[in-house]
Write a protein that holds these residues in place. Structure first.
Motif, mmCIF file in Angstrom:
data_model
loop_
_atom_site.group_PDB
_atom_site.id
_atom_site.type_symbol
_atom_site.label_atom_id
_atom_site.label_comp_id
_atom_site.label_asym_id
_atom_site.label_seq_id
_atom_site.Cartn_x
_atom_site.Cartn_y
_atom_site.Cartn_z
ATOM 1 N N LEU A 44 -8.663 10.105 -16.408
ATOM 2 C CA LEU A 44 -7.456 10.379 -15.632
ATOM 3 C C LEU A 44 -7.089 9.164 -14.795
ATOM 4 O O LEU A 44 -7.946 8.541 -14.165
ATOM 5 C CB LEU A 44 -7.678 11.580 -14.711
ATOM 6 N N ASN A 45 -5.834 8.813 -14.801
ATOM 7 C CA ASN A 45 -5.362 7.728 -13.936
ATOM 8 C C ASN A 45 -3.890 7.929 -13.616
ATOM 9 O O ASN A 45 -3.240 8.837 -14.121
ATOM 10 C CB ASN A 45 -5.607 6.351 -14.557
ATOM 11 N N VAL B 258 -9.660 7.429 -1.147
ATOM 12 C CA VAL B 258 -8.936 6.225 -1.562
ATOM 13 C C VAL B 258 -7.656 6.102 -0.738
ATOM 14 O O VAL B 258 -6.832 7.024 -0.700
ATOM 15 C CB VAL B 258 -8.598 6.277 -3.067
ATOM 16 N N VAL B 259 -7.488 4.947 -0.096
ATOM 17 C CA VAL B 259 -6.328 4.710 0.772
ATOM 18 C C VAL B 259 -5.626 3.421 0.336
ATOM 19 O O VAL B 259 -6.052 2.324 0.690
ATOM 20 C CB VAL B 259 -6.745 4.588 2.256
ATOM 21 N N ARG C 182 -4.170 3.147 -6.489
ATOM 22 C CA ARG C 182 -5.058 4.314 -6.514
ATOM 23 C C ARG C 182 -6.067 4.191 -7.654
ATOM 24 O O ARG C 182 -7.238 4.553 -7.500
ATOM 25 C CB ARG C 182 -4.244 5.593 -6.676
ATOM 26 N N ASN C 183 -5.618 3.687 -8.802
ATOM 27 C CA ASN C 183 -6.537 3.508 -9.931
ATOM 28 C C ASN C 183 -7.668 2.547 -9.573
ATOM 29 O O ASN C 183 -8.829 2.759 -9.934
ATOM 30 C CB ASN C 183 -5.781 2.985 -11.159
ATOM 31 N N ASP D 78 -6.009 -2.955 -0.463
ATOM 32 C CA ASP D 78 -4.914 -3.813 -0.004
ATOM 33 C C ASP D 78 -4.104 -4.238 -1.234
ATOM 34 O O ASP D 78 -4.504 -5.122 -1.983
ATOM 35 C CB ASP D 78 -5.504 -5.027 0.717
ATOM 36 N N ASP D 79 -2.964 -3.587 -1.409
ATOM 37 C CA ASP D 79 -2.137 -3.834 -2.594
ATOM 38 C C ASP D 79 -1.181 -5.006 -2.349
ATOM 39 O O ASP D 79 0.038 -4.875 -2.434
ATOM 40 C CB ASP D 79 -1.350 -2.563 -2.947
ATOM 41 N N GLY D 80 -1.770 -6.150 -2.025
ATOM 42 C CA GLY D 80 -0.951 -7.340 -1.759
ATOM 43 C C GLY D 80 -0.025 -7.155 -0.577
ATOM 44 O O GLY D 80 1.103 -7.664 -0.575
ATOM 45 N N SER D 81 -0.490 -6.439 0.445
ATOM 46 C CA SER D 81 0.366 -6.136 1.592
ATOM 47 C C SER D 81 0.791 -7.418 2.311
ATOM 48 O O SER D 81 -0.049 -8.287 2.581
ATOM 49 C CB SER D 81 -0.369 -5.217 2.564
#
Length: 346
Positions: free
Chosen positions: A185-186, A8-9, A74-75, A39-42
């Protein structure tokens, strides 16, 4: 076919580093992997670059979401993962080609829920530090042994004079997917989310193996980092983290865990003062921010009852200076420490 490892990236604002990161994963000697780029809203081209990679290699999955932070990203990746094990790589770092094969083989050979390695710090193309895991070469199966190791995640014990922190990052490890799924787990959306995650992961793991490998390459440069950079909201982030850590420690049947949280709050104090000292604000403003930290109710509650005289000498002098309101002295001590560190590296 189920991949052996899902990697996970999370991506946010790392366009200039992303190619090196993804390229290092595509050449892994363990070919049977999936790479999940979140892509975390980059705000830059991370999402586009990720999509370009996905058209070239079917092992790559791309997920786009609104900016939510590292933990939630990551979650998202974990929820989509199909692999037998799950690993994490920060998108401004990279790995040696053998990393995930070595971790996977160690996990399988020892039937481990978690396999953990070490890493190397890189700065401008050079290795500046190689950090083998302090437990390298061992595999722990007894609940009592895992619990003793797990206590290190809360912080140093009272009598521990070591200055190097116990490894807490998730990116030096892989975790069995069934462990993550079975115990839900998170990551929390909180600073130092790796610590909170690992406290839970270690709690439920049946067996953990530690290797002597150092194949994760951590970029230790001047890129933006939530841990290294200063902002006016940083105090609240540290308060939230310590509250969460303290709440978990209070559930343990071991007062040593709570005492370790208290010491961790003092380590954070040195980190915070260092960030304030490195900022461009005036000396008067710096003292104001240190004062706000020292007088925080959360911080004072953490400090309450800790035997400061047990700290290593330099840490003790610094802590006393802050607690007695000698903020100029604390800032000066930080500057002296940074000068000494630079001279030692030459």
């Amino acid at each position: 076919m189920i991949p052996k490892v899902s990697i996970v990236v999370p991506m946010y604002g790392v366009e200039q580093f992303l190619n090196k990161c993804v390229d290092s994963l595509l050449v892994q000697s363990l070919h049977d992997i999936e790479i999940i780029l979140v892509d975390d809203g980059s705000p830059d081209r991370c999402g586009e670059i990720a999509e370009e990679y996905a058209t070239k290699d079917n092992r790559i999955k791309v997920i786009h979401q609104k900016n939510s932070g590292l933990g939630p990203a990551r979650n998202t990746g974990m929820a989509a993962a199909k692999g037998e094990y799950i690993g994490f790589v920060d998108s401004d770092d990279w790995t040696n080609a053998c990393m995930f094969e070595m971790l996977y083989n160690a996990a399988k050979q020892n039937d481990a829920d978690i396999a953990v390695s070490g890493h190397c710090d890189w700065r401008y193309g050079k290795v500046i530090r190689t950090k083998r895991h302090p437990l390298a070469g061992s595999t722990v199966t007894k609940r009592s042994e895992i619990d003793e190791i797990r206590k290190n995640l809360y912080g140093r014990s009272i009598n521990d004079k070591e200055t190097e922190a116990f490894p807490m990052s998730v990116w030096i490890a892989i975790y069995k997917k069934t462990l993550i799924d079975n115990y839900h787990l998170n990551f929390q959306n909180i600073i130092s989310e790796d610590v909170i995650f690992n406290i839970s992961a270690y709690k439920f793991a049946r067996k953990i193996t530690f290797t002597g490998d150092t194949d994760y390459c951590y970029r230790n440069e001047n890129q933006a980092s939530i841990m290294r950079s200063f902002s006016k909201s940083k105090l609240k982030k540290y308060e939230d983290y310590l509250v969460a850590l303290k709440e978990i420690a209070e559930q343990e049947n071991d007062p040593d865990c709570l005492m370790r949280v208290k010491r961790a709050s003092m380590n954070i104090c040195r980190l915070y003062v260092g960030q304030v000292a490195d900022s461009s604000i005036s000396l008067k403003e710096k003292k104001t921010f240190v004062d706000a930290y020292a007088k925080s109710k959360v911080i004072q509650e953490c400090w309450k009852g800790y035997p400061v005289d047990t700290l290593p000498l330099q840490q003790r002098i610094f802590q006393v200076a802050v607690q007695k309101g000698h903020y100029g002295v604390a800032l000066l001590l930080n500057d002296i420490r940074q000068i000494l560190k630079k001279n030692l590296k030459k």
